[in-house]
Enzyme design. Structure first.
Site, PDB file in Angstrom:
ATOM      1  N   LYS A   5     -56.479  40.838  48.400  1.00  0.00           N
ATOM      2  CA  LYS A   5     -57.444  41.624  49.167  1.00  0.00           C
ATOM      3  C   LYS A   5     -58.139  42.539  48.166  1.00  0.00           C
ATOM      4  CE  LYS A   5     -57.966  44.383  53.364  1.00  0.00           C
ATOM      5  NZ  LYS A   5     -58.890  45.365  52.852  1.00  0.00           N
ATOM      6  N   LYS A  53     -51.154  45.069  53.863  1.00  0.00           N
ATOM      7  CA  LYS A  53     -51.599  46.159  53.005  1.00  0.00           C
ATOM      8  C   LYS A  53     -50.513  46.510  51.990  1.00  0.00           C
ATOM      9  CE  LYS A  53     -54.802  48.755  53.735  1.00  0.00           C
ATOM     10  NZ  LYS A  53     -56.170  49.152  53.925  1.00  0.00           N
ATOM     11  N   GLU A  79     -54.298  35.090  49.516  1.00  0.00           N
ATOM     12  CA  GLU A  79     -55.209  35.509  48.446  1.00  0.00           C
ATOM     13  C   GLU A  79     -55.256  37.029  48.328  1.00  0.00           C
ATOM     14  OE1 GLU A  79     -58.273  33.362  50.671  1.00  0.00           O
ATOM     15  OE2 GLU A  79     -59.514  35.163  50.527  1.00  0.00           O
TER      16      GLU A  79
END
Ligand code: IVH
Length: 680
Positions: free
Chosen positions: A117, A311, A115
Site C-alpha cells: 500500500k 494497515k 501488494e
C-alpha cells in the site's frame, strides 16, 4: 490517542468529528496533518463505534463512510468513482474480512493478490490512443482536480504508452526517499520551507504552479479502466507492458497467493522489507485476484468489497520538541540531539532523535515547543523531519546554539556543516581512551571509565600512545590502585601491544571507520606503513570507501600522524600481513576482498540474532573477524549475493529475507563446527 479510546458523550463525539474533519482537510489538502496516521485511524474508529451505538446522533459532516473523509474537492468528474479501501489492523480482522467476502460470494475466493500500500496520492491518468491526455487527483472520489501539468515530472507515468490504447491508469504518485531529499534540498536552496514528509511533499508538488525548480515524483499503477477481463495480477502485468511503472519493479512486488496462509506470509514479508524499501508504504493491500470474484462482490459507496488494506504502524508520528542537547563525540564533533515528548513509533518508544547538524536545524526552521514530525523505520535512528508550522501557538522558543564547546569550553570550529571543538579528539581524551580500550578495539581489561578519568586528570595519559609508556610506579600513585590491580592493568596493556592491525586502527577512532571498515582497511593494506603511505585514490580502492570518505580518512590520518609515530615506537600496530589490495583491484565494485582459502572461501556471510554455544562470547565484531579468517566476507545485510546467513535466537527480518531469497541458513552451532579450525 490509543486504540482503546472511546467517546462517552455527544460533546466528545462532536469534538472528535471536528478534529477528524480538520485533520482530513489538511491531509487531503496540502498533505500536512496535525494528527499522525495512527491517531487519525484510531479517532475514526472511535467515531464509528459511537455512531453504531447512537445512529440517531450521526452528524452530517462525520468523516465515516466518505472517500477522503469527505475533505477533498475537485471539479473534473471521474469516469467511475475512485474508491478508498477498508482497513484491517490484525490477522484476526483480516480473517474475518475474508470470511465475510467468501460468505457473500458463496464460494471460496479463487486467488488473492497481495501488494504494497503505497503512501502517496491516488491519481487517474487518462490515455487516448496511447497518449496521456489528462491526470486527475482523487478529490472526493467522484470528481478530482486536474493536475495534468505536473505529469511531466512523474517518473513511471509515460507521456506515451507502448501501444495506442484508450485506457485510464490508476495508481499512486509519491516521492521516493531519494526524491524527497532532493525536493527538500531544492526547496531550501530556494528559501522555501522543507516538506514535512514525503506524502505532503507529493501533494504539494502535484498542485504547485510555476515553481522555480523541478521536483521529480514516481508513479506506481495498481488499477486500470479500459482493459476488461483481466484478473488483477494479469492486469498489473499488462499495465507494466504498456510502459507504466508498477510495484513489480520493487522488492515488495505484488504476489498471487492461493491461500490466506500464503497471504499472511506475504504480508509479513512486505512488512519486514518495509524499512529497506526506497519509498514509504503504510500497509499491504489484499485483493481478490479474479475478475469474476470482484464483480460478484461489487463495491460499496466508499470502498470495494473485494479488497482491503492491512494497515501497518505509522513510521511518522507527531510529537513535541522539548529541547535540544549538544553532545561532543569522540572526535570532537558537536552533535545536536532532539529531546522529544516520548512517542511510540512502530512499537518502540522514541525520546531522542537526531538533528544532524546546526545548518540542518536552521534549514528546517525548528523551534523548541514545536509539534514535529518524527520518522523512524526499522533500525534507523529516529530523525526529526519538520515542524508543523501551522500548529504554532506563539509560545515556541528559538533553539540556542552553543557558542563554546559544551564539553571543554574551548572554541568551536564552525567552518563545516558539522561543528567541531577546535581541540578535536583531544577535547575528548577520556572518551578516546575508553573507546580505544574497548572490547572491539584494544580490549584492555581494567581500563574502564573511572580509570580513564583518573589517568587523564592526573596528566599521566593524554592520548592512546601514553598508555604504553605507563610504569608501575606511576600507576601506584593513583588512588585506589593496589599492587595487584597495577600489575593486572600493566599485563593487559602488554597484551594490547600486539593486537592485530585492524584493532589498532579501529582504536584510533578515525571518523568514518568503525570496526567493519577498520577490518577492510587493515586487510587491504596489510600494514600501518602501507595505510599511511596511501593516497586518496588508494584509500578509495577499499570496499565501501567512496572518494568523499577517502578524503576524510586521509585528513584524519594526517591529524593523528604524531600519535601513529609514537605508537609505532612502542611497537603497537606494527604487524604486517599479506595485503589483499592487489586482488581487490580486479573485483567488481561493492565486493570486498575474500581469500580463496578456508571453509567460507569467497562467500558473503551475514550474522543475525544472538549467538550461542562456542560463539556465545563473541561480539559481532569478533564474529566478523572469524568470518574473514575463514576466508569469507562479513556483511551486514542480506541480498541476492549473500552466500550464508548465520541465524541465532531472535533473528528477525534478515532471516525472513534470507528465506525469501533462498539464502542458506545455519545455526550458530553448525557454523561453529564449520569454522572450528579458525576459532581462536
Ligand atoms: S486499490 C478499487 N491498491 O490507498 C481500488 N490502493 O486507503 C482501490 N493505495 O485510495 C484502491 N496502494 O490511494 C489500491 N496497491 C494499492 C494501493 C492503493 C496505495 C491507496 C489508494 C487508495 C488508498 C486507500
Amino acid at each position: 490517542m490509543n486504540d482503546e479510546a472511546s467517546l462517552a458523550t455527544p460533546q466528545q463525539y462532536a469534538d472528535a468529528v471536528s478534529t477528524a474533519v480538520r485533520a482530513a482537510g489538511a491531509y487531503y489538502g496540502d498533505g500536512s496533518t496535525p494528527l499522525g496516521d495512527d491517531e487519525y485511524d484510531a479517532l475514526v474508529r472511535a467515531i464509528e463505534a459511537y455512531e453504531r451505538a447512537h445512529p440517531e446522533e450521526v452528524l452530517p459532516e462525520s468523516p465515516t463512510g466518505k472517500v477522503a473523509g469527505g475533505a477533498a474537492v475537485g471539479d473534473v468528474p471521474h469516469s467511475t468513482p475512485m474508491l478508498s479501501l477498508d482497513n484491517v489492523f490484525s490477522v484476526e480482522e483480516l480473517e474475518s474480512w475474508a470470511a465475510g467476502l467468501e460468505r457473500r460470494l458463496g464460494r471460496p475466493v479463487a486467488a488473492w493478490c497481495v501488494e504494497p500500500k503505497l503512501d502517496g496520492l491516488a491519481v487517474a491518468a487518462r490515455y487516448r490512443a496511447g497518449r496521456l491526455t489528462q491526470v486527475l487527483t482523487r478529490g472526493d472520489g467522484l470528481a478530482g482536480e486536474d493536475i495534468t501539468a505536473a505529469a511531466e515530472a512523474v517518473l513511471g507515468l509515460p507521456a506515451r504508452l507502448a501501444e495506442p490504447v484508450d485506457v485510464e491508469l490508476r495508481g499512486e504518485v509519491l516521492l521516493t526517499h531519494e526524491q524527497f531529499e532532493a525536493a527538500n534540498a531544492a526547496r531550501t536552496a530556494h528559501g522555501a520551507t522543507p516538506f514535512a514528509h514525503p506524502r505532503s511533499g507529493a501533494a504539494g508538488t502535484l498542485r504547485a504552479k510555476d515553481r522555480a525548480y523541478r521536483v521529480e515524483l514516481t508513479f506506481f499503477g495498481y488499477d486500470a479502466h479500459g482493459l476488461p477481463g483481466l484478473d488483477h495480477a494479469a492486469l498489473l502485468a499488462r499495465i507494466a507492458e504498456l510502459g507504466a511503472n508498477t510495484a513489480a519493479t520493487t522488492e515488495a512486488a505484488p504476489l498471487r497467493c492461493a491461500t490466506l496462509e500464503e497471504v499472511q506470509r506475504r504480508i509479513d514479508e512486505i512488512a519486514a522489507l518495509r524499512a529497506a524499501l526506497p519509498f514509504g508504504i503504510d500497509g499491504v493491500v489484499i485483493k481478490a485476484d479474479a475478475v469474476a470474484d470482484q464483480e460478484a462482490a461489487g463495491s460499496g459507496s466508499r470502498a470495494p468489497r473485494w479488497a482491503v488494506a492491512r494497515k501497518l504502524q505509522a513510521q511518522h508520528k507527531v510529537t513535541r520538541l522539548l529541547g535540544v542537547e549538544w553532545n561532543v563525540g569522540r572526535t570532537g564533533i558537536i552533535a545536536p540531539r532532539a529531546v522529544l515528548e516520548p512517542v511510540v513509533i512502530d512499537g518502540v518508544t522514541v525520546t531522542y532523535a537526531t538533528l544532524h547538524n546546526p545548518a540542518d536545524i536552521e534549514r528546517r526552521g525548528l523551534m523548541i515547543g514545536d509539534q514535529v514530525f518524527v520518522y523512524r523505520a526499522g533500525d534507523v535512528i529516529p530523525r526529526v523531519e519538520a515542524p508543523l508550522v501551522e500548529e504554532r501557538t506563539g509560545a515556541e522558543q528559538p533553539i540556542v546554539f552553543p557558542e563554546v564547546c559544551p564539553r571543554c569550553g574551548d572554541a568551536i570550529d564552525t567552518s563545516e556543516q558539522r561543528w567541531r571543538c577546535v581541540r578535536g579528539r583531544a577535547c575528548q581524551a577520556v572518551a578516546s581512551v575508553i573507546y580505544a580500550a574497548g572490547r572491539d578495539q584494544l580490549d584492555i581489561e581494567g581500563l574502564g571509565g573511572t580509570r580513564a578519568v583518573q589517568l587523564v586528570e592526573t596528566g599521566l595519559v593524554a592520548d592512546l600512545a601514553d598508555l604504553f609508556t605507563l610504569t608501575r610506579e606511576q600507576l601506584l600513585t593513583l588512588e585506589r590502585m593496589g599492587e595487584t590491580s597495577a600489575d593486572k592493568l600493566l599485563a593487559a596493556i602488554e597484551t594490547a601491544r600486539t593486537r592485530p592491525l585492524n584493532r589498532v586502527f579501529c582504536a584510533l577512532g578515525i571518523r568514518g571507520t568503525g570496526r567493519t571498515m577498520s577490518r577492510r582497511i587493515a586487510a587491504h593494506f596489510g600494514s600501518m606503513a602501507a595505510i599511511r603511505a596511501a593516497d586518496a585514490e588508494a584509500l578509495a580502492g577499499v570496499d565501501g570507501i567512496g572518494t568523499e570518505k577517502a578524503a576524510m580518512v586521509l585528513s584524519e590520518l594526517a591529524d593523528v600522524a604524531p600519535l601513529l609515530d609514537r605508537l609505532a615506537a612502542q611497537g603497537v600496530g606494527i604487524q604486517v600481513t599479506e595485503p589483499t589490495a592487489a586482488a581487490s583491484a580486479q573485483e567488481q565494485p561493492g565486493e570486498a576482498a575474500t581469500t580463496d582459502a578456508g571453509p567460507l572461501a569467497g562467500q558473503s556471510v551475514v550474522v543475525t540474532g544472538s549467538m550461542t554455544g562456542a560463539l556465545a562470547e563473541l561480539s559481532r565484531n569478533a564474529m566478523n573477524e572469524l568470518i574473514e579468517r575463514a576466508g569469507g566476507k562479513a556483511s551486514s545485510s542480506v541480498s541476492k549475493k549473500t552466500g550464508l546467513l548465520v541465524a541465532g535466537e531472535k533473528a528477525g527480518s534478515k532471516r525472513a529475507k534470507a528465506e525469501e531469497l533462498g539464502v542458506p541458513i545455519m545455526t550458530p552451532e553448525d557454523f561453529a563446527t564449520l569454522v572450528a579450525e579458525h576459532l581462536a
